[in-house]
Write an enzyme that holds these catalytic residues in place. Structure first.
Site, PDB file in Angstrom:
ATOM      1  N   TYR A   1       0.864  -1.180   0.000  1.00 38.14           N
ATOM      2  CA  TYR A   1       0.000   0.000   0.000  1.00 38.14           C
ATOM      3  C   TYR A   1       0.896   1.223   0.000  1.00 38.14           C
ATOM      4  CZ  TYR A   1      -3.008   3.751   1.681  1.00 38.14           C
ATOM      5  OH  TYR A   1      -3.685   4.940   1.811  1.00 38.14           O
TER       6      TYR A   1
ATOM      7  N   GLU B   1      -3.107   7.908  -3.948  1.00 34.35           N
ATOM      8  CA  GLU B   1      -3.131   6.613  -3.263  1.00 34.35           C
ATOM      9  C   GLU B   1      -3.073   5.470  -4.263  1.00 34.35           C
ATOM     10  OE1 GLU B   1      -5.808   4.902   0.323  1.00 34.35           O
ATOM     11  OE2 GLU B   1      -6.877   5.167  -1.562  1.00 34.35           O
TER      12      GLU B   1
END
Length: 394
Positions: free
Chosen positions: A117, A205
Site C-alpha cells: 500500500y 493513493e
C-alpha cells in the site's frame, strides 16, 4: 476534486510512474476490443467510480458481479462489462444506494510477487507532504491503522526538494525490498511525490502497489484527489472532472457559494462557519440524533443564499427537522432572521424548525422571528437547540 483511475494513470504515465497498459471502454463491444488490443490471455476489468473497495463491491442489479474481475477472453470481458456499465456498484464508500458505472477500464494482467500500500497525503500538523507505505497491500488502510498501526511506515519530505533517495532506501530496508526491486522503488516513489507536489494534490493513493516477479514496482490502482483551492493553476485538470460522479445537491450548493456535504441522517443543519457546523453535527450526535448534512452558509450570508440553503436541505426526503445555528458577526442576527422569514415565504417549512441565534443584534433578531408568526422552535443555546431538534424527530 476526484478523478477516475484511468485518468489518474494517464497522469502517472506523464510523470514516469510505472503503470500497466489499459484502455477505457463505455460499451461491452469496446471492452472486448480493449482485451484484444492488449494481446494477452489475461486482463482485469474495473468499474470506474469515485469510490474505494471496488474489488469487494457488488452490483444491485447483478449481485454476483464484482467491481473488479479477471477475464481470460474477449467474450468474458464483454460479458463483465455488460454487467457493470449502467448498473449501480455498492462499496464501503458509496452507501447503500451505490454509484452508477458509466465506463470500465480494461487493463493487462501481470505476475505479482508482492502487494503493498502506498499513499502521499498532506500532514497538516507537520505542514509537510507525507509518504505512507505499508506491507498490507490490498487491505483497507483504515483497518490496518486500527489493527496494526506499526505496519504503516511514514516519511515526510520537503516539497521544494522532493523525496530523497536515502528515505526510499530506509523504507525499502524496513519493507525487505532489495536488488532490482529497490531500484525500481526509488524511481517510483520519488516520481509519485513529484507528481503530488506539482499537481497540487491532496491525496495520491495506490492500493495495491505491486512488485512483479521480474522485480518491477507498478501501480495496479490509482486514486488522486486535488486541492480545489489550487485548481486555478491547473485549468487542464478541470477537464478531468466527472460531474456525474458528484452529489447533485453539493454541486448546486457550490454554485450558490455554499459549502455543503450530504450525509445520511435526518436532521438538516444550516450554520455559518465551518467550525461551528462541525460542532453542531457533533452535538446532534451526542444527543442521539443524526445530521443529514454539513452546510456552511458563510459569515456574509444573504437572503438569497439562506433561501437556497433551505431549498437544498429540504430537497432531501430524509430530512425530518432542521436546526439553524447562527453566530451573528459579519452577518448580523437581524439579517439572518429576515432571511429565515423571507425563505419561509418561498420555500415553506413542512418540518420542525429549531433556531438558535447568538451574537450581534441577537435580541432584535429573536424578536423578529417571534413576531413573524412562523412555527419556529426557539433555543437558548446550542445544547438546548440539539435536544429540541432531536426530540422533534423522535
Amino acid at each position: 476534486m476526484k478523478i477516475h483511475e484511468y485518468q489518474a494513470k494517464e497522469l502517472f504515465r506523464s510523470f514516469q510512474v510505472p503503470i500497466l497498459q489499459g484502455f477505457v471502454a463505455k460499451t461491452p463491444e469496446e471492452a472486448k476490443a480493449a482485451f484484444e488490443k492488449l494481446g494477452g490471455s489475461l486482463a482485469v476489468i474495473k468499474a470506474q467510480v469515485h469510490a474505494g473497495g471496488r474489488g469487494k463491491g457488488t452490483f444491485i442489479e447483478v449481485p454476483a458481479q464484482r467491481g473488479v474481475q479477471l477475464t481470460k477472453s474477449g467474450d468474458e470481458t464483454a460479458a463483465a462489462a455488460k454487467n457493470m456499465i449502467g448498473n449501480r456498484l455498492v462499496t464501503i464508500q458509496t452507501g447503500s444506494a451505490g454509484s452508477v458505472v458509466n465506463q470500465v477500464f480494461v487493463e493487462q494482467g501481470c505476475k505479482i510477487a508482492r502487494e503493498l500500500y502506498l499513499a502521499v497525503v498532506v500532514d497538516r500538523a507537520a505542514k509537510l507532504p507525507l509518504l505512507m507505505v505499508s506491507s498490507e497491500g490490498g487491505v483497507e488502510i483504515e483497518k490496518v491503522a486500527e489493527e496494526s498501526p506499526e505496519k504503516i511506515l511514514r516519511e515526510h519530505f520537503d516539497p521544494a526538494y522532493g523525496l530523497m533517495p536515502y528515505q526510499v532506501r530506509k523504507l525499502c530496508k524496513k519493507l525487505n525490498i532489495s536488488g532490482a526491486a529497490a531500484k525500481s522503488a526509488e524511481m517510483f516513489m520519488r516520481k509519485l511525490c513529484e507528481l503530488f507536489v506539482k499537481l497540487d494534490c491532496s491525496m495520491a493513493e495506490i492500493n495495491p502497489l505491486v512488485i512483479t516477479e521480474d522485480e518491477k514496482m507498478i501501480a495496479l490502482d490509482a486514486k488522486i484527489t486535488f486541492d480545489d483551492n489550487a485548481m486555478y493553476r491547473h485549468p487542464d485538470l478541470k477537464e478531468l472532472r466527472d460531474i456525474a460522479e458528484e452529489e447533485p445537491a453539493e454541486l448546486r450548493a457550490a454554485n450558490s457559494g455554499l459549502s455543503f456535504v450530504k450525509l445520511e441522517g435526518n436532521i438538516g443543519c444550516l450554520v455559518n462557519g465551518a467550525g461551528l457546523a462541525m460542532a453542531t453535527m457533533d452535538i446532534i450526535k451526542y444527543h442521539g440524533g443524526a445530521p443529514a448534512n454539513f452546510l456552511d452558509v458563510g459569515g456574509g450570508a444573504n437572503t438569497q443564499q439562506v433561501t437556497e440553503a433551505f431549498r437544498i436541505i429540504l430537497s432531501d426526503a430524509n430530512v425530518k427537522a432542521i436546526l439553524v445555528n447562527i453566530f451573528g458577526g459579519i452577518a448580523r442576527c437581524t439579517t439572518i432572521a429576515q432571511a429565515i422569514i423571507d425563505a419561509s415565504k418561498e420555500v415553506g417549512f413542512k418540518v420542525p424548525l429549531v433556531v438558535r441565534l447568538e451574537g450581534t443584534e441577537v435580541e432584535e433578531g429573536k424578536k423578529m422571528l417571534h413576531e413573524s408568526g412562523l412555527a419556529i422552535i426557539s433555543a437558548d443555546n446550542l445544547t438546548d437547540a440539539a435536544k429540541k431538534v432531536v426530540a422533534s424527530v423522535s
